[in-house]
Design a protein around this motif. Structure first.
Motif, PDB file in Angstrom:
ATOM      1  N   ALA A 222       3.159   0.692   2.366  1.00  0.00           N
ATOM      2  CA  ALA A 222       4.188   0.524   1.332  1.00  0.00           C
ATOM      3  C   ALA A 222       4.695  -0.903   1.197  1.00  0.00           C
ATOM      4  O   ALA A 222       5.051  -1.324   0.103  1.00  0.00           O
TER       5      ALA A 222
ATOM      6  N   TRP B  92       6.404  -5.172  -2.141  1.00  0.00           N
ATOM      7  CA  TRP B  92       6.458  -6.612  -2.337  1.00  0.00           C
ATOM      8  C   TRP B  92       5.921  -6.964  -3.718  1.00  0.00           C
ATOM      9  O   TRP B  92       6.535  -7.712  -4.483  1.00  0.00           O
TER      10      TRP B  92
ATOM     11  N   PRO C  26       3.259  -3.935   1.238  1.00  0.00           N
ATOM     12  CA  PRO C  26       2.599  -4.746   0.207  1.00  0.00           C
ATOM     13  C   PRO C  26       2.890  -4.250  -1.210  1.00  0.00           C
ATOM     14  O   PRO C  26       3.146  -5.064  -2.108  1.00  0.00           O
ATOM     15  N   ALA C  27       2.903  -2.935  -1.373  1.00  0.00           N
ATOM     16  CA  ALA C  27       3.135  -2.383  -2.706  1.00  0.00           C
ATOM     17  C   ALA C  27       4.538  -2.744  -3.195  1.00  0.00           C
ATOM     18  O   ALA C  27       4.712  -3.191  -4.339  1.00  0.00           O
TER      19      ALA C  27
END
Lengths: 277, 305
Positions: free
Chosen positions: A91, A96, A93-94
């Motif tokens: 989650a 971000w 990276p998503a």
């Protein structure tokens, strides 16, 4: 609402609100008290229960002996912490990406993600059960961890997004101007600022995973059963009495009793899907 | 030249990176939710049981049978009972939780002392798992070991409270437990709504001599419309999803007095090996929630734009 309210009215209201709060909390408190009592004391008149001297840890020991509390406890810890950590890895990276490089669809995507949390789990029970059965994942901690990760992923992404959103983008830009690489930017600038939000997300998610019972009851039997399944095994009360039943309940919710106090805000925010910040 | 190509690659990577790191989450949610829902829909059109789809000889163990699972489902008295119970449960649960939640919020909003300490008390039950609270309620309401037994032991011999064992009343004990668990949470939603109301309007109304009652009825409650709407959507979806509470408290009994769609689905799929019918009931539940959720989301999104 800032309105003038007389002192007397205020005291009356405080008293009523306090009484109601006490009434709502009373069942939990009572179970807590009973769990430290002997069986004989547990069925006496209320005041006797409170002031009698018979405080004991026997009930806890009896529950451990009957159904191996520590095994279920460690299953609960592994599953809730594991699913939270895996969820975070997917989650972060998503979140971000959506918070710092938003596209015009970001809001819609978030809404869509979150809405999937409202759908009833029975809608996906059949395929998951079949996959688990055919791959031997039934009654495994690994399998349950994966399912809970997927179940809570939308909440994790969205919680992180709202917290990341509060971090001013200018600071990241300034770091980039100073020549920080993307890795440095994320590691030394973003992470320290994101830690409080991440901690909140972790807390909420551990509670959600800890309390999860639908998947637990459907996908585990003896080996991987966490505390929600442990307590369900006490639902036919033959041969057990008040103090032991209370002790079993308290043992099942002990971590939540502590964590629940610190995570009220996140709980409301998460369970209302952001309708309440 | 090589440096240029590398720089080019880097900028392109940077442009793609956000989408790239977003995609795993999207893909997982998409497959896990919609892929599996599609599969459930597919199973609902088959006469599949819980058996593997392919037997030892590589023969398919099921056939497509169109809508007959749905036809069967709606002829089952068992399902009818589950729907009837759901109507009673959801109706009472939503109305009572909203009423108690609103009242608690109004109380807490009167600038009372110690609000900071009280709010967590109201909210505590929501942090606990339905299966634990359900089990505790079950013991407490059980005539043999619970309230009835205790009050009789303390001398009130004629006291009787056996709703949880009574076919006509068992469903209300589920409502009781669910309301206890959720009211504080609904309170938090209304409290946030109350705190968002513009003070100036209230002050002006008070100057004009509006009574407290009128203030609430004509100004405050109408302004809480968004809070009412979210409370309704959240309570409705919680009601339809209710499963663990019933499993813990009554297991759907006595008889089928507390059977709800989710427990129906569970028992048809696993205990009776009627996976096709179980899947059909799951699809009906999905569609019900979607019918509540989609207009709500649509309105929310429009508002945010």
């Amino acid at each position: 609402m800032a309105r003038a309210i007389s002192t007397k009215r205020k005291s009356v209201n405080t008293a009523i609100a306090g009484t109601l709060g006490f009434l709502m909390f009373f069942p939990i408190l009572w179970i807590l008290i009973l769990s430290f009592k002997t069986e004989e004391d547990a069925i006496r008149a209320p005041l006797q229960i409170l002031f009698d001297s018979g405080w004991t840890l026997d009930s806890f020991a009896a529950v451990q002996a009957r159904s191996d509390y520590f095994k279920h406890f460690s299953n609960s810890v592994i599953i809730s912490v594991g699913s939270t950590l895996i969820g975070l890895m997917i989650a972060i990276p998503a979140a971000w990406s959506m918070a710092f490089v938003p596209s015009k669809n970001t809001k819609n995507v978030l809404m869509w993600m979150l809405s999937t949390k409202m759908l009833p789990p029975v809608g996906v029970l059949v395929p998951i059960y079949l996959i688990f059965r055919d791959t031997g994942l039934l009654d495994s901690r690994f399998g349950l961890t994966i399912v809970l990760t997927l179940m809570n992923l939308p909440i994790i992404v969205w919680m992180l997004y709202t917290y990341f959103k509060e971090i001013p983008g200018e600071i990241l830009e300034a770091a980039r101007m100073d020549g920080a690489s993307l890795r440095e930017e994320v590691l030394y600038v973003l992470t320290p600022m994101a830690i409080p939000g991440m901690a909140s997300t972790v807390l909420l998610n551990i509670i959600l995973a800890w309390n999860e019972a639908f998947w637990t009851l459907n996908l585990t039997a003896a080996k991987a059963a966490p505390l929600t399944a442990f307590i369900a095994s006490y639902s036919s009360p033959e041969g057990l009495f008040y103090a032991k039943l209370s002790a079993a309940s308290i043992m099942a919710i002990a971590p939540i009793l502590i964590m629940g106090w610190f995570s009220q805000k996140q709980l409301v925010r998460g369970l209302t899907f952001g309708a309440v910040k | 030249m090589a440096a240029h190509a590398e720089a080019d690659f880097r900028t392109r990577l940077q442009a793609w990176l956000p989408k790239l790191v977003l995609s795993p989450s999207l893909a997982l949610i998409f497959v896990f939710v919609y892929g599996f829902i599609l599969f459930t829909v597919y199973v609902s059109f088959t006469d599949s049981r819980i058996l593997p789809f392919v037997d030892k000889n590589g023969q398919q163990t099921f056939d497509l049978i169109g809508f007959s699972n749905y036809e069967k489902l709606f002829r089952l008295s068992h399902w009818e009972i589950a729907l009837g119970n759901m109507a009673v449960f959801a109706g009472l649960y939503i109305v009572i939780c909203t009423a108690i939640g609103l009242l608690l919020a109004i109380f807490l909003d009167q600038k009372i002392r110690g609000e900071g300490a009280l709010r967590p008390l109201y909210l505590y039950p929501m942090a606990l798992s339905f299966i634990v609270t359900g089990t505790a309620w079950k013991w407490f309401l059980d005539p043999g070991i619970g309230l009835e037994n205790i009050l009789q032991a303390w001398g009130w011999e004629s006291f009787s409270f056996d709703w949880i064992k009574n076919r006509d009343f068992a469903i209300y004990t589920i409502v009781l437990a669910a309301v206890w668990q959720t009211s504080g949470f609904v309170m938090a939603m209304f409290l946030a709504g109350l705190r968002g109301i513009d003070n100036e309007i209230l002050k002006a109304a008070q100057m004009d001599g509006a009574s407290n009652w009128n203030l609430y009825r004509r100004i405050i409650i109408p302004q809480l419309r968004p809070a009412f709407l979210s409370a309704f959507v959240i309570l409705a979806h919680l009601a339809i999803k209710t499963f663990d509470l019933v499993i813990a408290m009554t297991g759907g009994g006595p008889g089928r007095a507390t059977e709800l769609p989710a427990t129906f689905m569970y028992s048809y799929t696993f205990s009776r090996n009627q996976m096709g019918i179980g899947a059909a009931s799951a699809v009906i539940m999905l569609m019900t929630i979607a019918a509540i959720m989609i207009p709500y989301l649509y309105a929310e999104l429009k508002e945010k734009k």
